[in-house]
Design a protein around this motif. Structure first.
Motif, PDB file in Angstrom:
ATOM      1  N   ARG A  60      87.818  76.095  66.545  1.00  0.00           N
ATOM      2  CA  ARG A  60      88.865  77.006  67.022  1.00  0.00           C
ATOM      3  C   ARG A  60      89.573  77.695  65.860  1.00  0.00           C
ATOM      4  NH1 ARG A  60      93.176  75.237  69.297  1.00  0.00           N
ATOM      5  NH2 ARG A  60      92.997  73.001  68.936  1.00  0.00           N
ATOM      6  N   LEU A  61      89.715  76.986  64.750  1.00  0.00           N
ATOM      7  CA  LEU A  61      90.335  77.562  63.557  1.00  0.00           C
ATOM      8  C   LEU A  61      89.491  77.184  62.354  1.00  0.00           C
ATOM      9  CD1 LEU A  61      92.749  79.051  62.226  1.00  0.00           C
ATOM     10  CD2 LEU A  61      93.838  76.807  61.959  1.00  0.00           C
ATOM     11  N   GLY A  62      88.960  78.199  61.672  1.00  0.00           N
ATOM     12  CA  GLY A  62      88.105  77.949  60.525  1.00  0.00           C
ATOM     13  C   GLY A  62      88.889  77.823  59.232  1.00  0.00           C
ATOM     14  N   ALA A  63      88.178  77.529  58.162  1.00  0.00           N
ATOM     15  CA  ALA A  63      88.799  77.336  56.852  1.00  0.00           C
ATOM     16  C   ALA A  63      89.176  78.682  56.233  1.00  0.00           C
ATOM     17  CB  ALA A  63      87.854  76.573  55.929  1.00  0.00           C
ATOM     18  N   SER A  64      90.238  78.667  55.446  1.00  0.00           N
ATOM     19  CA  SER A  64      90.765  79.882  54.830  1.00  0.00           C
ATOM     20  C   SER A  64      90.081  80.151  53.490  1.00  0.00           C
ATOM     21  CB  SER A  64      92.269  79.724  54.600  1.00  0.00           C
ATOM     22  OG  SER A  64      92.502  78.747  53.589  1.00  0.00           O
ATOM     23  N   PRO A  65      90.308  81.343  52.913  1.00  0.00           N
ATOM     24  CA  PRO A  65      89.781  81.607  51.563  1.00  0.00           C
ATOM     25  C   PRO A  65      90.281  80.602  50.527  1.00  0.00           C
ATOM     26  CG  PRO A  65      90.429  83.659  52.604  1.00  0.00           C
ATOM     27  CD  PRO A  65      90.886  82.558  53.518  1.00  0.00           C
ATOM     28  N   ARG A  66      91.477  80.028  50.760  1.00  0.00           N
ATOM     29  CA  ARG A  66      91.958  79.005  49.831  1.00  0.00           C
ATOM     30  C   ARG A  66      91.009  77.808  49.810  1.00  0.00           C
ATOM     31  NH1 ARG A  66      96.822  77.937  51.709  1.00  0.00           N
ATOM     32  NH2 ARG A  66      98.014  79.212  50.258  1.00  0.00           N
ATOM     33  N   ALA A  67      90.414  77.505  50.960  1.00  0.00           N
ATOM     34  CA  ALA A  67      89.461  76.398  51.020  1.00  0.00           C
ATOM     35  C   ALA A  67      88.265  76.673  50.114  1.00  0.00           C
ATOM     36  CB  ALA A  67      89.002  76.180  52.459  1.00  0.00           C
ATOM     37  N   ALA A  68      87.769  77.915  50.145  1.00  0.00           N
ATOM     38  CA  ALA A  68      86.648  78.278  49.281  1.00  0.00           C
ATOM     39  C   ALA A  68      87.045  78.176  47.812  1.00  0.00           C
ATOM     40  CB  ALA A  68      86.179  79.695  49.608  1.00  0.00           C
ATOM     41  N   GLN A  69      88.249  78.631  47.507  1.00  0.00           N
ATOM     42  CA  GLN A  69      88.739  78.560  46.128  1.00  0.00           C
ATOM     43  C   GLN A  69      88.853  77.113  45.659  1.00  0.00           C
ATOM     44  OE1 GLN A  69      92.876  79.637  45.464  1.00  0.00           O
ATOM     45  NE2 GLN A  69      92.334  80.720  43.585  1.00  0.00           N
ATOM     46  N   MET A  70      89.407  76.249  46.515  1.00  0.00           N
ATOM     47  CA  MET A  70      89.560  74.842  46.156  1.00  0.00           C
ATOM     48  C   MET A  70      88.211  74.156  45.994  1.00  0.00           C
ATOM     49  SD  MET A  70      92.736  73.977  45.742  1.00  0.00           S
ATOM     50  CE  MET A  70      92.823  75.551  44.868  1.00  0.00           C
ATOM     51  N   LEU A  71      87.265  74.492  46.864  1.00  0.00           N
ATOM     52  CA  LEU A  71      85.931  73.899  46.771  1.00  0.00           C
ATOM     53  C   LEU A  71      85.259  74.303  45.465  1.00  0.00           C
ATOM     54  CD1 LEU A  71      83.698  72.219  47.982  1.00  0.00           C
ATOM     55  CD2 LEU A  71      83.021  74.177  49.398  1.00  0.00           C
ATOM     56  N   GLY A  72      85.449  75.551  45.063  1.00  0.00           N
ATOM     57  CA  GLY A  72      84.885  76.003  43.792  1.00  0.00           C
ATOM     58  C   GLY A  72      85.507  75.300  42.602  1.00  0.00           C
ATOM     59  N   LYS A  73      86.828  75.162  42.614  1.00  0.00           N
ATOM     60  CA  LYS A  73      87.513  74.481  41.509  1.00  0.00           C
ATOM     61  C   LYS A  73      87.089  73.019  41.415  1.00  0.00           C
ATOM     62  CE  LYS A  73      91.811  77.163  41.151  1.00  0.00           C
ATOM     63  NZ  LYS A  73      93.292  77.096  41.256  1.00  0.00           N
ATOM     64  N   LEU A  74      87.076  72.354  42.562  1.00  0.00           N
ATOM     65  CA  LEU A  74      86.748  70.932  42.557  1.00  0.00           C
ATOM     66  C   LEU A  74      85.290  70.702  42.179  1.00  0.00           C
ATOM     67  CD1 LEU A  74      88.154  68.257  43.015  1.00  0.00           C
ATOM     68  CD2 LEU A  74      87.473  68.341  45.411  1.00  0.00           C
ATOM     69  N   ALA A  75      84.409  71.627  42.557  1.00  0.00           N
ATOM     70  CA  ALA A  75      82.998  71.507  42.178  1.00  0.00           C
ATOM     71  C   ALA A  75      82.849  71.571  40.657  1.00  0.00           C
ATOM     72  CB  ALA A  75      82.178  72.608  42.843  1.00  0.00           C
ATOM     73  N   ARG A  76      83.645  72.406  40.016  1.00  0.00           N
ATOM     74  CA  ARG A  76      83.619  72.463  38.550  1.00  0.00           C
ATOM     75  C   ARG A  76      84.073  71.130  37.944  1.00  0.00           C
ATOM     76  NH1 ARG A  76      84.874  78.148  39.398  1.00  0.00           N
ATOM     77  NH2 ARG A  76      83.525  79.430  38.064  1.00  0.00           N
ATOM     78  N   ALA A  77      85.152  70.579  38.489  1.00  0.00           N
ATOM     79  CA  ALA A  77      85.638  69.293  37.986  1.00  0.00           C
ATOM     80  C   ALA A  77      84.610  68.191  38.235  1.00  0.00           C
ATOM     81  CB  ALA A  77      86.967  68.937  38.657  1.00  0.00           C
ATOM     82  N   TRP A  78      83.960  68.239  39.382  1.00  0.00           N
ATOM     83  CA  TRP A  78      82.959  67.221  39.734  1.00  0.00           C
ATOM     84  C   TRP A  78      81.788  67.259  38.760  1.00  0.00           C
ATOM     85  CZ3 TRP A  78      84.362  63.456  42.675  1.00  0.00           C
ATOM     86  CH2 TRP A  78      83.432  62.621  43.299  1.00  0.00           C
ATOM     87  N   ALA A  79      81.385  68.470  38.383  1.00  0.00           N
ATOM     88  CA  ALA A  79      80.319  68.611  37.387  1.00  0.00           C
ATOM     89  C   ALA A  79      80.762  68.014  36.055  1.00  0.00           C
ATOM     90  CB  ALA A  79      79.960  70.087  37.216  1.00  0.00           C
ATOM     91  N   LEU A  80      82.001  68.277  35.688  1.00  0.00           N
ATOM     92  CA  LEU A  80      82.541  67.755  34.427  1.00  0.00           C
ATOM     93  C   LEU A  80      82.540  66.229  34.423  1.00  0.00           C
ATOM     94  CD1 LEU A  80      83.856  68.741  31.758  1.00  0.00           C
ATOM     95  CD2 LEU A  80      86.071  68.477  32.879  1.00  0.00           C
ATOM     96  N   LEU A  81      82.919  65.629  35.546  1.00  0.00           N
ATOM     97  CA  LEU A  81      82.944  64.167  35.628  1.00  0.00           C
ATOM     98  C   LEU A  81      81.543  63.574  35.524  1.00  0.00           C
ATOM     99  CD1 LEU A  81      85.583  63.484  38.449  1.00  0.00           C
ATOM    100  CD2 LEU A  81      85.922  63.744  35.987  1.00  0.00           C
ATOM    101  N   ASP A  82      80.544  64.391  35.810  1.00  0.00           N
ATOM    102  CA  ASP A  82      79.157  63.940  35.718  1.00  0.00           C
ATOM    103  C   ASP A  82      78.544  64.286  34.364  1.00  0.00           C
ATOM    104  OD1 ASP A  82      77.011  62.596  37.030  1.00  0.00           O
ATOM    105  OD2 ASP A  82      76.000  64.518  37.324  1.00  0.00           O
ATOM    106  N   GLY A  83      79.366  64.825  33.462  1.00  0.00           N
ATOM    107  CA  GLY A  83      78.887  65.137  32.121  1.00  0.00           C
ATOM    108  C   GLY A  83      78.148  66.453  32.013  1.00  0.00           C
ATOM    109  N   ARG A  84      78.367  67.366  32.977  1.00  0.00           N
ATOM    110  CA  ARG A  84      77.690  68.658  32.955  1.00  0.00           C
ATOM    111  C   ARG A  84      78.689  69.793  32.752  1.00  0.00           C
ATOM    112  NH1 ARG A  84      76.620  69.466  37.794  1.00  0.00           N
ATOM    113  NH2 ARG A  84      76.883  67.435  38.790  1.00  0.00           N
TER     114      ARG A  84
END
Length: 318
Positions: free
Chosen positions: A240-264
């Motif tokens: 009924r209510l989808g995710a906002s552009p902020r969700a996409a922004q947060m997912l992108g930021k966190l994906a970068r941090a997740w890569a860093l935590l994995d040594g990439r």
């Protein structure tokens, strides 16, 4: 500071936290990732799952200050942010800072406080500062709020509106420990003792690692993959209510941090796949279904970028 240092640091933090709380290694890594992007975490789970001990142990391993606020219906915004107090010794008012002035703040049972108090906390989360008697006061850095909710007790609560839920980077749904972990909890009397946890990194290490997150590379196809996933939540028949552009922004930021935590120093599709359920599950409203099931369905149907070069740069669609 290099990639190996960050990877070893998070591994050390996970090991130290497990001295007090076991079975939540992934949750510790999620907390670490959110801290690196300046995010905040909503934790939902039944009583007795060591949510408070987890937050305390996490802060202790990082050498960060910690405060816990028990949210209740009679709590006032000034109980969190602070207020002016008259000091008879000097004959003048002075600022008394509230518990929000800590690196890690545990907002326990956030949905038990009235909306005005929730708004005060969420404003601090967004702005990184609070206003006391008309003057701004900057919060310490790094700063992260870990808010908890009890999913079964709804009487006397004030559910967070969708706009406020959107301010949390992720929502973690804590489950019961495994059978073997629960046996260990019964046997090992040291578990739950946060004082046994040692500091393994410090605040400057965290601040340095936060700067590295921005240097993690993301190919355009990964960015398009993230946007496709988020946009799919807006057109799904059960949403009924989808995710906002902020969700996409947060997912992108966190994906970068997740890569860093994995040594990439580059993001791969698996980073996005692993994090999407945590970033999106509280940002969509579904009809007669489980948000996580809908998100997993979207992940299955969205074409995944395929690595085409060794360092994660240059992708092609499957």
């Amino acid at each position: 500071m290099d990639l190996d240092y960050v990877k070893n640091a998070v591994d050390s933090v996970v090991r130290e936290v497990s001295k007090a709380v076991i079975g939540y290694d992934l949750e510790v890594r999620l907390l670490f990732g959110c801290l690196l992007v300046g995010g905040h975490v909503l934790v939902e789970g039944f009583p007795g799952l060591a949510k408070t001990s987890l937050a305390k142990a996490f802060a202790r391993t990082l050498g960060l200050s910690f405060s816990r606020v028990q949210f209740t219906p009679d709590l006032l915004p000034s109980d969190i942010t602070g207020s002016l107090i008259f000091n008879p010794r000097v004959g003048d008012f002075e600022v008394r800072l509230g518990p929000i002035f800590a690196n890690i703040v545990l907002a326990d049972e956030i949905n038990r406080a009235p909306p005005k108090v929730q708004s005060a906390l969420l404003e601090a989360m967004q702005e990184g500062q609070v206003t006391i008697a008309g003057k701004p006061h900057e919060l310490p850095k790094p700063f992260m709020v870990i808010a908890t909710q009890n999913p079964i007790e709804l009487e006397g609560t004030y559910p967070l509106p969708e706009a406020q839920l959107d301010r949390f980077t992720i929502r973690i749904l804590m489950n019961y420990p495994s059978y073997d972990d629960e046996v260990l909890i019964v046997k090992d009397t040291r578990l739950g003792r946060v004082d046994l946890v040692n500091k393994v990194v410090d605040s400057q290490d965290i601040l340095d690692a936060m700067k590295l997150v921005d240097k993690v590379r993301m190919d355009e196809s990964i960015a398009r993959y993230i946007v496709s996933i988020v946009r799919a939540t807006r057109s799904h028949p059960k949403v009924r209510l989808g995710a906002s552009p902020r969700a996409a922004q947060m997912l992108g930021k966190l994906a970068r941090a997740w890569a860093l935590l994995d040594g990439r120093d580059y993001v791969i599709p698996d980073d996005v796949k692993q994090l999407a359920p945590y970033v999106l599950n509280h940002r969509i409203i579904v009809t007669n279904d489980d948000p996580l099931r809908v998100i997993n369905e979207i992940l299955e149907k969205t074409p995944t970028p395929m690595m085409a070069k060794a360092l994660g740069m240059g992708y092609s669609n499957e």
